[in-house]
Design an enzyme around this catalytic site. Structure first.
Site, PDB file in Angstrom:
ATOM      1  N   ASN A 221       2.294   1.457   4.307  1.00 59.01           N
ATOM      2  CA  ASN A 221       2.587   0.170   4.966  1.00 59.01           C
ATOM      3  C   ASN A 221       2.317   0.249   6.472  1.00 59.01           C
ATOM      4  OD1 ASN A 221       5.473  -2.033   5.468  1.00 59.01           O
ATOM      5  ND2 ASN A 221       3.389  -2.605   4.993  1.00 59.01           N
TER       6      ASN A 221
ATOM      7  N   CYS B 299       0.869  -1.183   0.000  1.00 58.35           N
ATOM      8  CA  CYS B 299       0.000   0.000   0.000  1.00 58.35           C
ATOM      9  C   CYS B 299       0.903   1.228   0.000  1.00 58.35           C
ATOM     10  CB  CYS B 299      -0.977  -0.030   1.173  1.00 58.35           C
ATOM     11  SG  CYS B 299      -0.211  -0.026   2.797  1.00 58.35           S
TER      12      CYS B 299
ATOM     13  N   ASP C 196      -8.138   3.937   0.962  1.00 61.12           N
ATOM     14  CA  ASP C 196      -7.174   4.394   1.969  1.00 61.12           C
ATOM     15  C   ASP C 196      -7.955   4.913   3.185  1.00 61.12           C
ATOM     16  OD1 ASP C 196      -5.315   5.742   3.468  1.00 61.12           O
ATOM     17  OD2 ASP C 196      -4.425   6.824   1.781  1.00 61.12           O
TER      18      ASP C 196
ATOM     19  N   CYS D 230      -1.361   0.725   7.351  1.00 60.13           N
ATOM     20  CA  CYS D 230      -2.810   0.448   7.487  1.00 60.13           C
ATOM     21  C   CYS D 230      -3.198  -0.798   6.679  1.00 60.13           C
ATOM     22  CB  CYS D 230      -3.643   1.645   7.049  1.00 60.13           C
ATOM     23  SG  CYS D 230      -3.434   3.102   8.088  1.00 60.13           S
ATOM     24  N   ARG D 231      -3.377  -0.643   5.366  1.00 63.21           N
ATOM     25  CA  ARG D 231      -3.963  -1.724   4.575  1.00 63.21           C
ATOM     26  C   ARG D 231      -3.063  -2.943   4.397  1.00 63.21           C
ATOM     27  NH1 ARG D 231      -5.235   2.223  -0.286  1.00 63.21           N
ATOM     28  NH2 ARG D 231      -3.295   3.083   0.594  1.00 63.21           N
ATOM     29  N   SER D 232      -1.817  -2.720   3.958  1.00 60.21           N
ATOM     30  CA  SER D 232      -0.993  -3.895   3.633  1.00 60.21           C
ATOM     31  C   SER D 232      -0.566  -4.707   4.858  1.00 60.21           C
ATOM     32  CB  SER D 232       0.205  -3.524   2.752  1.00 60.21           C
ATOM     33  OG  SER D 232       1.072  -2.629   3.390  1.00 60.21           O
TER      34      SER D 232
HETATM   35  P1  4NP Z   1      -1.771   2.827   4.058  1.00 54.66           P
HETATM   36  O1  4NP Z   1      -2.405   4.181   4.648  1.00 54.66           O
HETATM   37  O2  4NP Z   1      -1.228   3.167   2.689  1.00 54.66           O
HETATM   38  O3  4NP Z   1      -2.930   1.884   3.994  1.00 54.66           O
HETATM   39  O4  4NP Z   1      -0.684   2.406   5.036  1.00 54.66           O
HETATM   40  C1  4NP Z   1      -1.707   5.382   4.707  1.00 54.66           C
HETATM   41  C2  4NP Z   1      -0.757   5.570   5.681  1.00 54.66           C
HETATM   42  C3  4NP Z   1      -0.078   6.791   5.754  1.00 54.66           C
HETATM   43  C4  4NP Z   1      -0.351   7.774   4.836  1.00 54.66           C
HETATM   44  C5  4NP Z   1      -1.302   7.582   3.841  1.00 54.66           C
HETATM   45  C6  4NP Z   1      -1.974   6.363   3.778  1.00 54.66           C
HETATM   46  N1  4NP Z   1       0.330   9.041   4.910  1.00 54.66           N
HETATM   47  O5  4NP Z   1      -0.014   9.944   4.144  1.00 54.66           O
HETATM   48  O6  4NP Z   1       1.232   9.187   5.747  1.00 54.66           O
END
Ligand code: 4NP
Length: 185
Positions: free
Chosen positions: A38, A35, A153, A40-42
């Site tokens: 790294n 993702c 997201d 939240c989703r992955s």
């Molecule tokens: P992820 O979510 O891609 O599912 O881990 C996010 C985590 C952090 C950010 C964006 C999405 N960020 O902008 O820091």
């Protein structure tokens, strides 16, 4: 690693080829979820998929990891909200964020993106056509979310965003496990 002899293509035949080949692979099948951050989703996908595989007694047949396209959270545990919502469903997220690296395209058999942005960035990053052919959308494996084409997201969302991510990932990971398990044919 030796890969099957097929041309890169977006069509379903190429998709089927790589999945059929992985079903028959003797060595562990190596799956990387990707993702943006790294956190939240992955990492949630990684743990959900691991739990499904373990529950089927297939832990030795898979190596599972996750990574992010943005390195700003490197070394961090998953987002507290993601950990909380996952924990409420029985998942303990302990992965530490790391960026995607070029070697991942060699080290993994299947690289699963969460959304279109991840997908196109991974394809641009892939060093070879063979590497590019390993990239798939996680939602391609959903069976109970008709028409879905990405895992949203949740970073700027409330609780319902995290619950939705878990719903989608549980569906996708079960479908993925079936696609990679020989006796599911
Ligand atoms: P992820 O979510 O891609 O599912 O881990 C996010 C985590 C952090 C950010 C964006 C999405 N960020 O902008 O820091």
């Amino acid at each position: 690693m030796a890969m099957p002899d097929f041309q890169h293509s977006d069509d379903c035949c190429a998709n089927t080829d790589i999945l059929q080949m992985l079903k028959r692979k003797k060595e562990p099948v190596r799956v990387l979820f990707v993702c943006l951050g790294n956190i939240c989703r992955s990492p949630a996908a990684e743990e959900i998929f691991r739990r499904i595989i373990e529950s089927r007694g297939l832990a030795g047949r898979f190596e599972i990891d996750s990574a992010g396209l943005y390195a700003g959270h490197a070394g961090e545990l998953p987002d507290r909200r993601m950990r909380l919502h996952a924990f409420q469903r029985g998942y303990n997220l302990t992965h530490h964020s790391r960026p995607v690296r070029e070697r991942d395209f060699e080290d993994f058999d299947l690289i699963l993106s969460m959304d279109d942005s991840n997908y196109s960035r991974l394809r641009a990053f892939a060093p070879t056509l063979e590497a590019e052919a390993k990239i798939r959308r996680t939602t391609d494996f959903c069976r109970h979310h008709p028409g879905i084409d990405h895992v949203p997201d949740p970073y700027y969302d409330g609780a319902e965003g995290f619950e939705r991510v878990l719903d989608i990932l549980e569906d996708a990971c079960a479908g993925l496990a079936d696609s990679l398990t020989p006796d599911a044919e």
